[in-house]
Design a protein around this motif. Sequence first.
Motif, PDB file in Angstrom:
ATOM      1  N   SER A  18      30.032  18.309  12.047  1.00  0.00           N
ATOM      2  CA  SER A  18      31.114  17.807  11.192  1.00  0.00           C
ATOM      3  C   SER A  18      32.245  18.823  11.037  1.00  0.00           C
ATOM      4  CB  SER A  18      30.555  17.456   9.813  1.00  0.00           C
ATOM      5  OG  SER A  18      29.947  18.596   9.215  1.00  0.00           O
ATOM      6  N   ARG A  49      26.225  10.789  16.877  1.00  0.00           N
ATOM      7  CA  ARG A  49      27.128  10.329  15.831  1.00  0.00           C
ATOM      8  C   ARG A  49      26.335   9.969  14.581  1.00  0.00           C
ATOM      9  NH1 ARG A  49      32.090   8.835  18.162  1.00  0.00           N
ATOM     10  NH2 ARG A  49      32.038   8.813  20.450  1.00  0.00           N
ATOM     11  N   GLU A  50      26.893  10.332  13.436  1.00  0.00           N
ATOM     12  CA  GLU A  50      26.185  10.075  12.188  1.00  0.00           C
ATOM     13  C   GLU A  50      26.069   8.591  11.875  1.00  0.00           C
ATOM     14  OE1 GLU A  50      28.047  12.258   9.109  1.00  0.00           O
ATOM     15  OE2 GLU A  50      27.559  14.239   9.953  1.00  0.00           O
ATOM     16  N   ASN A  51      27.112   7.810  12.215  1.00  0.00           N
ATOM     17  CA  ASN A  51      27.115   6.392  11.837  1.00  0.00           C
ATOM     18  C   ASN A  51      26.306   5.521  12.797  1.00  0.00           C
ATOM     19  OD1 ASN A  51      28.894   6.845  13.905  1.00  0.00           O
ATOM     20  ND2 ASN A  51      30.455   5.437  13.164  1.00  0.00           N
ATOM     21  N   SER A  52      26.273   5.877  14.091  1.00  0.00           N
ATOM     22  CA  SER A  52      25.593   5.018  15.068  1.00  0.00           C
ATOM     23  C   SER A  52      24.356   5.643  15.689  1.00  0.00           C
ATOM     24  CB  SER A  52      26.566   4.641  16.198  1.00  0.00           C
ATOM     25  OG  SER A  52      26.942   5.798  16.930  1.00  0.00           O
TER      26      SER A  52
END
Length: 229
Positions: A18, A49-52
């Motif tokens: 990040s 990736r943090e979201n996917s």
Amino acid sequence: MIINFTKAENSNVNIPVSGITNTFLTGPAGSGKTTAAINIVAELSKAKRENSGKRLRIVCMTQKSDWRTLSTLVEPERLKLLVLGDPESEPIHFNPCKIPYGILPGEWSDILADLFCRAYGLLASAKKIVVDVINELYKNAEVFEAAEKSESWKEIVPELSQKVTFSKIYKNIETRMNALADQERIQKDMFARILDRLSSFGRENSVESRIFGNAKRDQIKAMSDMPMT
């Protein structure tokens, strides 16, 4: 994030994913900036990736051939390596005369001429010449007509304008200069200065002509169309 290399030495730097969005590596020659950057990017390719939860895909644009080392550290399907200035290493092909989506021809010719003249220390009179030449070439390519009359001009203008290249700008300026009378020495000198800055585009096989003077190749668009999985 700023990382300063004061001298060449072995050290471990732990950086969270990040915190790597914008990173500036600085230090004297031989301090390990390039090696560190390559290792950082190689590690990033393994991150998710943090979201996917999907792994990152890497697009690397560089002027230095030693970045080719990255291709041994990252899987080919996760890496797009573009070496600027080396026609044999899949360089970044793009035509600066191709007008971006949604920009009017007159606006782009002014921006392009201004950037060119500022970069090479040319005067306002040189900018006027360059603008006139670019606009003439855009007019011949029917760019202005499309911008004025077509409802879908935002899509059409980029395609029409890519017919214009710096090689054509060079030839147009050369023709104009040769048409001047001998007594118009001051104006001829200005044309000669512009041609001097554009001289690489007067050679068909120069690196500049092959990379930035091709009306059919658009590496920037190809990069933007890459699936980021």
